[in-house]
Design a protein around this motif. Structure first.
Motif: not given
Length: 244
Positions: A70-73, A79-87, A122-129
């Motif tokens: 998933x995250x490789x895709x 390039x990055x992820x801003x929002x993760x909704x673990x639903x 997801x954390x390696x693709x996430x940043x501030x905000x």
């Protein structure tokens, strides 16, 4: 509205129900959404409904290789992820005296293990905000007959947000819990029937079950800058069920 303009979101359990409603709202507010769920037919239908700002990846949150894919895709396309909704969630009824190891494994593999690794990977693709949203439940506060495993797992989800808020200090990434009560998804309508819907609706002060769009709107709030000073919080969208 464009509160999520240009943001990239991942929604697990996103092909139907609350996940799909959240995806609609996120896209309406400007986000690009990746849906992650186990059934390809449901994912295909969801993407066809949502349009060009949605992608689908098939897999299970309890399978770490699926989450890696998933995250490789996501990384390859956005390039990055801003929002993760673990639903993604699982739960069924078994009263004390009848609980089996298989029942525990099924519930906790999805609700606890799945939530942990959906966020962690997801954390390696996430940043501030960045915003992590975990789906809890009113059952994590109130309990429910024959729902020991589910209720305990959702109480655990609540604590994950509290602990991770400490772990994420200094990163600018927020983590909160969205806790609905009974929600009028297609699955709920089928499982409960007309009388069941009335019974569950009567349990809260608003005297009805939630519309999935109402839960999706709350998820969009937690995903957006409007909730920028919230972390480690639980947002109850439960008609008051667990608040009295």
């Amino acid at each position: 509205m464009s509160r999520l303009n240009g943001k990239t979101a991942v929604i697990t359990g996103g092909a139907t129900g609350i996940g799909l409603a959240a995806a609609k709202r996120f896209i309406d507010e400007g986000a690009f959404v990746f849906l992650f769920a186990r059934r390809q037919d449901k994912l295909d239908a969801a993407v066809a409904e949502l349009g060009p700002n949605a992608r689908a990846v098939k897999g299970s949150v309890s399978d770490l290789a699926d989450l890696d894919r998933l995250y490789a895709t996501v990384k390859a396309e956005r390039g990055t992820v801003d929002i993760v909704f673990a639903n993604a969630g699982a739960g069924s009824q078994l009263a004390l005296g009848k609980i089996t190891p298989e029942h525990i494994d099924e519930t906790f593999d999805t609700n606890i293990k799945g939530s942990i690794f959906t966020a962690q990977k997801a954390l390696p693709l996430m940043g501030k905000g960045g915003s992590i949203i975990l789906t809890g439940s009113s059952a994590g506060t109130t309990g429910a007959p024959a729902m020991s495993a589910y209720s305990a797992s959702k109480a655990g989800v609540r604590n994950l947000a509290k602990t991770w808020a400490e772990d994420l200090k200094g990163t600018g990434i927020r983590v909160n819990v969205l806790s609905p009560a009974s929600t009028l998804t297609d699955l709920a309508k089928e499982a409960l029937g007309e009388e069941g819907v009335k019974t569950f609706g009567a349990m809260n002060p608003l005297q009805r079950m939630a519309d999935p769009a109402e839960i999706g709107a709350a998820a969009a709030f937690l995903a957006s800058p409007d909730s920028s000073y919230m972390t480690a919080s639980e947002l109850a969208v439960d008609g008051g069920l667990a608040q009295l």
